[in-house]
Scaffold this motif. Sequence first.
Motif, mmCIF file in Angstrom:
data_model
loop_
_atom_site.group_PDB
_atom_site.id
_atom_site.type_symbol
_atom_site.label_atom_id
_atom_site.label_comp_id
_atom_site.label_asym_id
_atom_site.label_seq_id
_atom_site.Cartn_x
_atom_site.Cartn_y
_atom_site.Cartn_z
ATOM 1 N N ASN A 173 0.828 -1.216 0.000
ATOM 2 C CA ASN A 173 0.000 0.000 0.000
ATOM 3 C C ASN A 173 0.851 1.251 0.000
ATOM 4 O O ASN A 173 0.608 2.198 -0.758
ATOM 5 N N PHE A 174 1.866 1.245 0.855
ATOM 6 C CA PHE A 174 2.758 2.412 0.934
ATOM 7 C C PHE A 174 3.461 2.645 -0.404
ATOM 8 O O PHE A 174 3.517 3.769 -0.918
ATOM 9 N N ILE A 175 3.998 1.555 -0.960
ATOM 10 C CA ILE A 175 4.736 1.648 -2.222
ATOM 11 C C ILE A 175 3.823 2.202 -3.328
ATOM 12 O O ILE A 175 4.220 3.055 -4.119
ATOM 13 N N ASN A 176 2.591 1.706 -3.352
ATOM 14 C CA ASN A 176 1.629 2.154 -4.344
ATOM 15 C C ASN A 176 1.293 3.635 -4.219
ATOM 16 O O ASN A 176 1.262 4.370 -5.198
ATOM 17 N N GLN A 177 1.029 4.044 -2.981
ATOM 18 C CA GLN A 177 0.665 5.447 -2.739
ATOM 19 C C GLN A 177 1.828 6.387 -3.018
ATOM 20 O O GLN A 177 1.643 7.547 -3.355
ATOM 21 N N HIS A 178 3.016 5.861 -2.847
ATOM 22 C CA HIS A 178 4.226 6.655 -2.940
ATOM 23 C C HIS A 178 4.790 6.650 -4.356
ATOM 24 O O HIS A 178 5.779 7.320 -4.653
ATOM 25 N N TYR A 179 4.177 5.882 -5.237
ATOM 26 C CA TYR A 179 4.723 5.703 -6.590
ATOM 27 C C TYR A 179 4.845 7.036 -7.320
ATOM 28 O O TYR A 179 3.933 7.866 -7.308
ATOM 29 N N ALA A 180 5.977 7.247 -7.954
ATOM 30 C CA ALA A 180 6.197 8.463 -8.738
ATOM 31 C C ALA A 180 6.430 8.071 -10.191
ATOM 32 O O ALA A 180 7.430 7.425 -10.528
ATOM 33 N N ALA A 181 5.495 8.453 -11.043
ATOM 34 C CA ALA A 181 5.592 8.091 -12.458
ATOM 35 C C ALA A 181 6.789 8.787 -13.094
ATOM 36 O O ALA A 181 7.193 9.859 -12.664
ATOM 37 N N PRO A 182 7.369 8.160 -14.110
ATOM 38 C CA PRO A 182 8.551 8.759 -14.738
ATOM 39 C C PRO A 182 8.267 10.105 -15.405
ATOM 40 O O PRO A 182 7.131 10.393 -15.777
ATOM 41 N N ASN A 183 9.326 10.887 -15.530
ATOM 42 C CA ASN A 183 9.282 12.125 -16.296
ATOM 43 C C ASN A 183 9.451 11.739 -17.772
ATOM 44 O O ASN A 183 10.470 11.171 -18.146
ATOM 45 N N PRO A 184 8.430 12.047 -18.598
ATOM 46 C CA PRO A 184 8.491 11.577 -19.996
ATOM 47 C C PRO A 184 9.743 12.083 -20.738
ATOM 48 O O PRO A 184 10.216 11.429 -21.658
ATOM 49 N N LYS A 185 10.272 13.239 -20.331
ATOM 50 C CA LYS A 185 11.480 13.760 -20.987
ATOM 51 C C LYS A 185 12.710 12.920 -20.689
ATOM 52 O O LYS A 185 13.702 12.981 -21.410
ATOM 53 N N MET A 186 12.671 12.176 -19.580
ATOM 54 C CA MET A 186 13.853 11.428 -19.145
ATOM 55 C C MET A 186 13.721 9.920 -19.356
ATOM 56 O O MET A 186 14.707 9.208 -19.407
ATOM 57 N N TYR A 187 12.488 9.469 -19.482
ATOM 58 C CA TYR A 187 12.253 8.024 -19.528
ATOM 59 C C TYR A 187 12.942 7.410 -20.749
ATOM 60 O O TYR A 187 12.719 7.826 -21.883
ATOM 61 N N GLY A 188 13.810 6.442 -20.485
ATOM 62 C CA GLY A 188 14.455 5.713 -21.580
ATOM 63 C C GLY A 188 15.584 6.435 -22.287
ATOM 64 O O GLY A 188 16.089 5.929 -23.293
ATOM 65 N N ILE A 189 16.038 7.583 -21.766
ATOM 66 C CA ILE A 189 17.084 8.308 -22.510
ATOM 67 C C ILE A 189 18.430 7.558 -22.527
ATOM 68 O O ILE A 189 19.297 7.886 -23.330
ATOM 69 N N ALA A 190 18.587 6.586 -21.635
ATOM 70 C CA ALA A 190 19.842 5.818 -21.624
ATOM 71 C C ALA A 190 19.595 4.352 -21.969
ATOM 72 O O ALA A 190 20.424 3.489 -21.684
ATOM 73 N N LYS A 191 18.487 4.113 -22.609
ATOM 74 C CA LYS A 191 18.082 2.744 -22.927
ATOM 75 C C LYS A 191 19.178 1.991 -23.689
ATOM 76 O O LYS A 191 19.733 2.506 -24.655
ATOM 77 N N GLY A 192 19.498 0.786 -23.205
ATOM 78 C CA GLY A 192 20.451 -0.062 -23.913
ATOM 79 C C GLY A 192 21.913 0.264 -23.685
ATOM 80 O O GLY A 192 22.795 -0.449 -24.165
ATOM 81 N N LYS A 193 22.203 1.375 -22.997
ATOM 82 C CA LYS A 193 23.608 1.735 -22.729
ATOM 83 C C LYS A 193 24.176 0.873 -21.608
ATOM 84 O O LYS A 193 23.449 0.485 -20.682
ATOM 85 N N ASN A 194 25.481 0.628 -21.658
ATOM 86 C CA ASN A 194 26.152 0.037 -20.500
ATOM 87 C C ASN A 194 25.994 0.983 -19.325
ATOM 88 O O ASN A 194 25.978 2.205 -19.502
ATOM 89 N N VAL A 195 25.906 0.423 -18.145
ATOM 90 C CA VAL A 195 25.844 1.240 -16.932
ATOM 91 C C VAL A 195 27.096 0.956 -16.111
ATOM 92 O O VAL A 195 27.331 -0.193 -15.713
ATOM 93 N N ILE A 196 27.892 1.995 -15.896
ATOM 94 C CA ILE A 196 29.104 1.862 -15.092
ATOM 95 C C ILE A 196 28.900 2.685 -13.828
ATOM 96 O O ILE A 196 28.666 3.894 -13.906
#
Length: 432
Positions: free
Chosen positions: A10-33
């Motif tokens: 319940n807490f997690i659900n209420q606290h959920y913050a949807a992504p910022n569409p400008k940022m969502y997926g901007i690093a998709k598929g990149k290596n993460v170091i």
Amino acid sequence: DSADLDSVLNFINQHYAAPNPKMYGIAKGKNVIVIHLESFQQFLIDDKVNGETVTPFLNSLYHDNQTYSFSNFFHQVGQGKTSDAENMLETGVYGLPQGSVFTALGSDNTFQAAPAILKQQAGYTSAVFHGNVGSFWNRNNVYKNFGYDNFYDASYFDTTGDRSEQYGLKDKLLFQGSIKYLEQLQQPFYAKFLTVTNHFPFPLDKEDGNFPIPNTGDKAVDNYFATAHYLDQSVHEFFNYLKASGLYDKSIIILYGDHYGISNSDNLSLAPLLGKSADTWNDYDNAQLQRVPFMIHIPGQHNGGIQPQYGGEIDVLPTLEHLLGINNRGYVQFGTDLFSAKHDQVVPFRNSNFVTPDYTVVDDSIYKNSDGSLVTHPSTALKQQIAKDQTKVQKELQLSDTVNNKNLLRFYTPAGFTPVNPEDYNYHNDFA
Ligand code: GP9
Ligand code: MN
């Protein structure tokens, strides 16, 4: 039991913050170091000692428009120090009020951690590089439960003689020695480098640098600047390698400080170097000094810059997931995406004190961030606001403790996630 799990969900659900569409997926598929900057505090950034810049390379990254650089980001560790930081960054769950989740519960608990999430949702392989023995903080067991494919601990490196300090291989040698393993990893990879040289009491051999340290009379404070300078050079050398090898353009690089290097008692010796007086130094100053760097460097992406939103280590995983285009809805992660319009800027410390953009709350004292003054007669509205924030902080920490202490995630698997089987991993057999 199921009532506990329901309260968490319940807490997690209420606290959920949807992504910022400008940022969502901007690093998709990149290596993460991920570069873990041991004991590195934010005040080092842009700092000078005796006219010398302490961390020129990290400063350049901090001011690079390809870096999202957080200026109000706090560590949230407890007694588990490094291991608490790792746990928050990779599971989105806090450490424990006492001790370390890694050592107390890390061998047996169920985790839904970054290496497994990234592998299952986006095909990432994963590795940790660390120049200390694998059993420190129980990492060799924990990483299997996190789903790490590879763990390159001290046994993979030559750590003899003056190649090491107390906590293992010196950072420059860690980065150098890791390259041959990094190059074998299937891309995209999620790779974490845990540095150690900038660790209390900050010893450094003469051959590793001659930074003009201050003379506060407190050895830990003085030497901190020399090992931080060495760490800066280590990261610089690693970036040079990434660029030369071409990995740089295929990767994003995340840098963070895990916790303070200078303790509250040593802060009194540090104060004059920060232009403050030890006589007036107080709880507010100690709390404000718990800022650590958090930088997300995305080569070729020039819309970065200083990000003033308040946040902490618990917020890293949701932020990273969204940058990679991974939906984290349904995962038990207590932080929120730092780029989300709904990001929660109340930053809990592990002891239930907290910082907001306007106030710093230490036990029963409220300080105003604008001038550091103690609020002696808070208005009713302010009292209510602080009480509300305090209640939320306590609830969040308590729920997190229940997740850990009752091993709740063994009863809950998010949609689309397959539980990790630690027996799938045997790092030493991989090597042989
Ligand atoms: C040791 C290193 C230090 O392997 O990660 O841990 P810390 O003492 O900072 O918790
Ligand atoms: Mn540490």
